[in-house]
Design an enzyme around this catalytic site. Structure first.
Site, PDB file in Angstrom:
ATOM      1  N   HIS A  21      50.906  -4.263  21.495  1.00  0.00           N
ATOM      2  CA  HIS A  21      50.233  -5.567  21.591  1.00  0.00           C
ATOM      3  C   HIS A  21      51.242  -6.520  22.218  1.00  0.00           C
ATOM      4  O   HIS A  21      52.256  -6.869  21.618  1.00  0.00           O
ATOM      5  CB  HIS A  21      49.830  -6.019  20.179  1.00  0.00           C
ATOM      6  CG  HIS A  21      48.812  -7.116  20.157  1.00  0.00           C
ATOM      7  ND1 HIS A  21      47.548  -6.964  20.671  1.00  0.00           N
ATOM      8  CD2 HIS A  21      48.860  -8.374  19.655  1.00  0.00           C
ATOM      9  CE1 HIS A  21      46.862  -8.090  20.493  1.00  0.00           C
ATOM     10  NE2 HIS A  21      47.646  -8.962  19.893  1.00  0.00           N
ATOM     11  N   LYS A 166      40.263 -12.886  23.946  1.00  0.00           N
ATOM     12  CA  LYS A 166      41.406 -13.759  24.233  1.00  0.00           C
ATOM     13  C   LYS A 166      42.447 -12.906  24.923  1.00  0.00           C
ATOM     14  O   LYS A 166      42.740 -11.789  24.479  1.00  0.00           O
ATOM     15  CB  LYS A 166      41.879 -14.324  22.893  1.00  0.00           C
ATOM     16  CG  LYS A 166      43.316 -14.734  22.757  1.00  0.00           C
ATOM     17  CD  LYS A 166      43.449 -15.680  21.553  1.00  0.00           C
ATOM     18  CE  LYS A 166      44.751 -15.552  20.812  1.00  0.00           C
ATOM     19  NZ  LYS A 166      44.894 -16.540  19.730  1.00  0.00           N
ATOM     20  N   LYS A 168      46.343 -12.527  26.246  1.00  0.00           N
ATOM     21  CA  LYS A 168      47.688 -13.033  26.015  1.00  0.00           C
ATOM     22  C   LYS A 168      48.414 -13.071  27.351  1.00  0.00           C
ATOM     23  O   LYS A 168      48.595 -12.014  27.986  1.00  0.00           O
ATOM     24  CB  LYS A 168      48.418 -12.103  25.043  1.00  0.00           C
ATOM     25  CG  LYS A 168      47.889 -12.196  23.629  1.00  0.00           C
ATOM     26  CD  LYS A 168      48.288 -13.525  23.033  1.00  0.00           C
ATOM     27  CE  LYS A 168      48.094 -13.556  21.541  1.00  0.00           C
ATOM     28  NZ  LYS A 168      48.505 -14.846  20.980  1.00  0.00           N
ATOM     29  N   ASP A 197      45.692 -17.247  25.744  1.00  0.00           N
ATOM     30  CA  ASP A 197      46.720 -17.831  24.881  1.00  0.00           C
ATOM     31  C   ASP A 197      48.053 -17.666  25.590  1.00  0.00           C
ATOM     32  O   ASP A 197      48.496 -16.540  25.833  1.00  0.00           O
ATOM     33  CB  ASP A 197      46.734 -17.121  23.521  1.00  0.00           C
ATOM     34  CG  ASP A 197      47.637 -17.813  22.505  1.00  0.00           C
ATOM     35  OD1 ASP A 197      48.318 -18.803  22.880  1.00  0.00           O
ATOM     36  OD2 ASP A 197      47.670 -17.369  21.345  1.00  0.00           O
ATOM     37  N   GLU A 223      44.779 -21.820  25.207  1.00  0.00           N
ATOM     38  CA  GLU A 223      45.517 -21.985  23.948  1.00  0.00           C
ATOM     39  C   GLU A 223      47.008 -22.174  24.196  1.00  0.00           C
ATOM     40  O   GLU A 223      47.629 -21.387  24.911  1.00  0.00           O
ATOM     41  CB  GLU A 223      45.267 -20.741  23.083  1.00  0.00           C
ATOM     42  CG  GLU A 223      45.907 -20.781  21.702  1.00  0.00           C
ATOM     43  CD  GLU A 223      45.397 -19.651  20.803  1.00  0.00           C
ATOM     44  OE1 GLU A 223      44.325 -19.065  21.103  1.00  0.00           O
ATOM     45  OE2 GLU A 223      46.071 -19.344  19.808  1.00  0.00           O
ATOM     46  N   ASP A 248      47.653 -24.559  19.017  1.00  0.00           N
ATOM     47  CA  ASP A 248      47.988 -23.558  17.982  1.00  0.00           C
ATOM     48  C   ASP A 248      49.356 -23.881  17.380  1.00  0.00           C
ATOM     49  O   ASP A 248      49.436 -24.581  16.368  1.00  0.00           O
ATOM     50  CB  ASP A 248      47.908 -22.134  18.559  1.00  0.00           C
ATOM     51  CG  ASP A 248      48.177 -21.077  17.485  1.00  0.00           C
ATOM     52  OD1 ASP A 248      48.278 -21.443  16.298  1.00  0.00           O
ATOM     53  OD2 ASP A 248      48.300 -19.879  17.808  1.00  0.00           O
ATOM     54  N   LYS A 272      45.392 -21.781  10.609  1.00  0.00           N
ATOM     55  CA  LYS A 272      45.973 -20.539  10.075  1.00  0.00           C
ATOM     56  C   LYS A 272      46.527 -20.840   8.698  1.00  0.00           C
ATOM     57  O   LYS A 272      47.326 -21.777   8.557  1.00  0.00           O
ATOM     58  CB  LYS A 272      47.108 -20.019  10.973  1.00  0.00           C
ATOM     59  CG  LYS A 272      46.645 -19.595  12.348  1.00  0.00           C
ATOM     60  CD  LYS A 272      47.753 -19.025  13.224  1.00  0.00           C
ATOM     61  CE  LYS A 272      47.183 -18.672  14.598  1.00  0.00           C
ATOM     62  NZ  LYS A 272      48.202 -18.254  15.564  1.00  0.00           N
ATOM     63  N   GLU A 326      39.380 -15.408  14.983  1.00  0.00           N
ATOM     64  CA  GLU A 326      40.071 -14.235  15.547  1.00  0.00           C
ATOM     65  C   GLU A 326      40.584 -13.365  14.400  1.00  0.00           C
ATOM     66  O   GLU A 326      41.709 -12.868  14.451  1.00  0.00           O
ATOM     67  CB  GLU A 326      41.214 -14.685  16.465  1.00  0.00           C
ATOM     68  CG  GLU A 326      42.226 -15.590  15.792  1.00  0.00           C
ATOM     69  CD  GLU A 326      43.370 -16.061  16.688  1.00  0.00           C
ATOM     70  OE1 GLU A 326      43.269 -15.947  17.923  1.00  0.00           O
ATOM     71  OE2 GLU A 326      44.377 -16.553  16.145  1.00  0.00           O
TER      72      GLU A 326
END
Ligand SMILES: O=C(O)C[C@H]1C=CC(=O)O1
Ligand SMILES: [Mn+2]
Length: 372
Positions: A21, A166, A168, A197, A223, A248, A272, A326
């Site tokens: 990831h 989304k 990255k 993001d 983001e 964020d 979050k 998410e």
């Protein structure tokens, strides 16, 4: 005699991810969760989770610091205290220990889980009740390879697993990133919402060029394009473009939210539990956003099932979130440490039922994945 907190145990649990990831600051092959087990004098155990991304790559707390700081500083502040006044316990932690929001979030989750089990109520019910039982969940495409990301998105769409994605970006050059995002958006067309993001990777002038190109490519949400502390820059970007900004890392808690909206920010906040020190803190931020007309988004630090369930109980108490959630963390992991995993269907996830979080640890799996 009133129930007291008797013992707090923390475990470092390493679970492999289903694929690498790739974020702007790190590439994950494994996720490390700090699992809290909090035993009370009435025999009830509350569980919680504190999780971050990539050791110290994402933020100032690492899994090891979360565990050590709970063991050495935070747990002794709680052990021996009455179990059920969670606001008093939060104040006590905040009075004696600065920062450490992820560690505090894990402890508050364990307190709420135990209190729910004690009263026979779910955490959402303890908070006043759920307004939603099924929440939309997006998927993050971050394999690092455009063709693989497109295949992954097509599969998730076919499975009716996710229809919002989304991406990255920020680790590569601007042109490479824009090409990658535009190719994915073109392949998916109107069947999917595509957002990005940047995880703070750009300076403001790069952001101006990047956002213009992404807006032209049909991207729906940008983001955290620039560093967390650059509130004024984020406000300028929000006012400059039609495509909305999602704050964020810039918005940890209600105070940050107030700063941004009073400075003229519009767009959305990623909520979050880990950033805000737990469920109560993140709901304070959500209320600032609601009062200011800023959109809500249920965010994750890629927690496993326990942290994800805790977040879902919080999001369930809010009106429908403008940008969904998410809460896919458990789906990124090869295995789980709970008996019954969360139920992902119809482009979303169902709020777990039963007292507390509604989650039961699988002792064998927990022992297997716990660091010795
Ligand atoms: O949003 C972040 O910054 C962290 C996280 C959320 C999804 C994902 O893939 O990474
Ligand atoms: Mn983010």
């Amino acid at each position: 005699m009133s129930t007291v907190i008797e013992h707090i145990e923390t475990l470092l649990v390493d679970l492999p991810t289903i694929r690498p990831h790739k974020l702007s600051m790190t590439t994950m092959a494994c996720q490390t969760m700090v699992i809290v087990r909090m035993r009370h004098s009435d025999g009830i155990e509350g569980i919680g989770e504190g999780t971050t991304i990539g050791g110290l790559a994402y933020g100032p707390e690492s899994p090891e610091s979360i565990k050590r700081n709970i063991d050495i500083y935070l747990a002794p502040l709680l052990v021996g205290q009455s179990s059920s006044n969670i606001h008093q316990l939060r104040s006590r932690l905040n009075r004696h220990a600065r920062g450490n929001m992820i560690a505090k979030s894990a402890l508050e989750t364990a307190l709420l889980d135990a209190q729910g089990k004690r009263l026979g109520l779910s955490v959402a019910e303890l908070l006043g009740g759920a307004r939603q039982e099924h929440l939309p969940v997006l998927w993050t495409l971050a394999s690092g390879d455009t063709a693989k990301d497109i295949d992954e998105a097509q599969l998730r769409l076919e499975q009716r697993r996710h229809c919002d994605f989304k991406l990255k970006i920020g680790a590569n050059s601007l042109d490479q990133d824009v090409g990658h995002v535009a190719a994915i958006k073109q392949a998916l067309g109107d069947r999917a919402s595509v957002r990005v993001d940047v995880n703070q990777a750009w300076d403001e002038s790069t952001a101006v060029r990047g956002i213009q190109a992404l807006q032209d490519a049909g991207i729906e949400l940008i983001e955290q394009p620039i560093p967390a502390r650059e509130h004024a820059g984020l406000i300028r970007l929000a006012n400059r473009f039609n495509v909305p900004m999602l704050a964020d890392e810039a918005v940890q808690d209600a105070r940050d939210g107030l700063d941004l909206v009073s400075g003229g920010f519009s767009g959305a906040f990623a909520l979050k539990i880990a950033k805000s020190g737990g469920i109560h803190g993140v709901l304070e931020l959500a209320h600032v956003a609601q009062a200011a007309g800023v959109g809500l988004y249920g965010g994750t630090l890629l927690e496993g099932t326990i942290g994800t369930a805790a977040s879902l109980h919080a999001w369930a108490t809010l009106p429908e979130m403008t940008w969904g959630t998410e809460m896919f963390g458990p789906l990124l992991l090869k295995d789980d440490i709970v008996i019954k995993s969360l139920n992902y269907t119809e482009f979303g996830v169902t709020l777990p039922q039963g007292p507390g979080l509604g989650i039961t640890l699988d002792e064998e799996k927990l022992a297997y994945y716990s660091r010795q």
